[in-house]
Design an enzyme around this catalytic site. Structure first.
Site: not given
Ligand code: IFM
Length: 456
Positions: A301, A353
């Site tokens: 992120y 992610e």
């Molecule tokens: O929403 C979360 C997810 O559950 C795990 N990784 C980070 C995301 C954003 O904070």
């Protein structure tokens, strides 16, 4: 054939690259007590006054449990190759041990079969944080017995679904469970003790390795791995103190996980630093943790910037921020992936992610409801390009998944932070694809057309 979106050179990917979108059980399912589901540590944690910013909980969330077919159609409408979801352990085993709760498992069978019927590969995660409360009452992840409970759970899930899913992830983001759950207490189960956190991290890694061994022995055909949340960590200044603090934080958040998984040893500098808070490790544990994997998932992120005084703030960096207050640093993803490939011998890597929370506005236009989330499109497009840059530098990347399919329960932030490419009106449960959903759909169509050209 014309593509709907010209593919920028940094957006050109190999034909077998896996494109996906991700969610997790507690964040979207709701149905907190339906069909015999047991209580999870997040159900309990949400009841603690002040634990969740908006005082909310996961009781209803996106009501995905009752809206499965429509949500599957939304996923299919994107044109993704894969959908990453997690299973709620207490839905399948209400107390974390013993017989399967058939009604709970049936939900995941419908989910998996619904994906397969739509031509989408199921990517299953066993543990995305919602440990059965009954196991927490028996000591939780700090107790060694939970390791065996997890292996049993993994085996019974794999026996039922292992031949239908493409991939099984043991744990999502063990650092979060260990540190946010047991050291800072910001997440469930809300404990605040560093030694406990480090024991929890060890047991998570051990249960991962033992589960892999058990599933392989059982003949599970799915590809097996783990998902880590990782960031490049740098010092706030060039001062020796800040450089040392950044090195230690890299040790605690990156090397503490990647070294045992891929080198079979904990990093010595962190072990020395922990002193009496270092975990109890039994003979054979590290060999088990280093069981070879079929893939490594990385959630990215933002970057980390560390100062010895702890005074550094993302607000002062000058870089744009998401609604979480996280800096937007796509080049940090390239840096991270290149470093991973350089410092360890790894299986194929996936970004499992990547995405951003922004303050979206639902607009009602004559043509229907819209959410113009251009910032999220920029975020996703620039991070996909950053993955392409890493591949151009020789990193073997296998896939990329957007977090998240839809707005959902963002843990201690409640429902105020919206990460979805689909907007959810929590009062009505109406789903509205945002502009970012339409962009990703068109992007994937262009990828599919490029693939077809290669195949022709
Ligand atoms: O929403 C979360 C997810 O559950 C795990 N990784 C980070 C995301 C954003 O904070």
């Amino acid at each position: 054939m014309n593509s709907p979106l010209p593919l920028h050179p940094r957006h050109r990917f190999p034909p077998d690259f896996v494109w996906g979108v991700a969610t997790s059980a507690f964040q979207i399912e709701g149905a907190a007590t339906a069909d015999g589901k047991g209580e999870s540590i997040w159900d309990r944690f949400c009841r603690q006054p002040g634990a969740i910013a908006d005082g909310s909980n996961g009781d209803i969330a996106c009501d995905h449990y009752h809206r499965l077919e429509a949500d599957l159609d939304l996923i299919a409408g994107l044109g993704v190759d894969a959908y990453r979801f997690s299973m709620s352990w207490p839905r399948v085993q209400p107390d974390g041990r013993g017989a399967v709760n058939e009604a709970g498992l049936a939900f995941y069978e419908r989910l998996v079969d619904g994906l397969l019927a739509r031509g989408i590969k199921p990517y299953l995660t066993l543990n995305h944080w919602d440990l059965p409360q009954a196991l927490q009452d028996a000591g939780g992840w700090a107790a060694r017995d939970t390791v065996q409970r997890f292996v049993d759970y993994a085996r019974l899930v794999a026996a039922r679904l292992g031949s239908r899913v493409a991939s099984i992830t043991t744990h999502n983001e063990p650092w979060v469970i260990a540190v946010l759950g047991h050291e800072t207490g910001l997440f469930a189960p809300g404990q605040r003790h560093r030694g406990t956190a480090m024991q929890v991290a060890h047991h998570l890694l051990l249960s991962h390795g033992l589960a892999l061994q058990a599933l392989r022995a059982d003949g599970c055909p799915a590809r097996l791995g783990i998902v880590l949340n990782l960031s490049p960590i740098g010092p706030a200044t060039d001062s020796p103190e800040d450089v040392a603090a950044a090195r230690l934080e890299d040790g605690r958040s990156v090397r503490w996980y990647v070294d045992p998984l891929f080198k079979g040893a904990y990093p010595d500098d962190v072990w020395q630093h922990l002193g009496g808070d270092a975990p109890h490790v039994e003979p054979g544990d590290l060999d088990a943790i280093a069981t070879p994997m079929d893939f490594l998932g990385i959630n990215y992120y933002t970057r980390g910037v560390v100062s010895a005084s702890g005074a550094w703030s993302a607000q002062t960096s000058g870089k744009p921020l998401t609604d979480m207050g996280w800096e937007i640093v796509p080049e940090g993803l390239t840096e991270l992936l290149v470093r991973m490939h350089r410092d360890w011998t790894l299986p194929p890597l996936y970004v499992k992610e990547n995405g951003a929370a922004f303050r979206d506005t639902l607009e009602h236009t004559p043509g229907g409801a819209r959410v113009h989330d251009g910032e999220r499109i920029d975020y996703i497009a620039s991070h996909i390009a950053a993955v392409g840059d890493a591949m151009a530098q020789g990193v073997p990347m296998a896939g990329y998944m957007v977090w998240s399919l839809m707005d959902n329960f963002e843990w201690a932030s409640g429902y105020a932070k919206r990460f979805g490419i689909v907007h959810v009106d929590y009062a009505t449960q109406v789903r509205t694809p945002k502009d970012s959903y339409l962009w990703y759909r068109d992007f994937l169509l262009a990828q599919a057309r490029a693939r077809a050209l290669v195949a022709a």
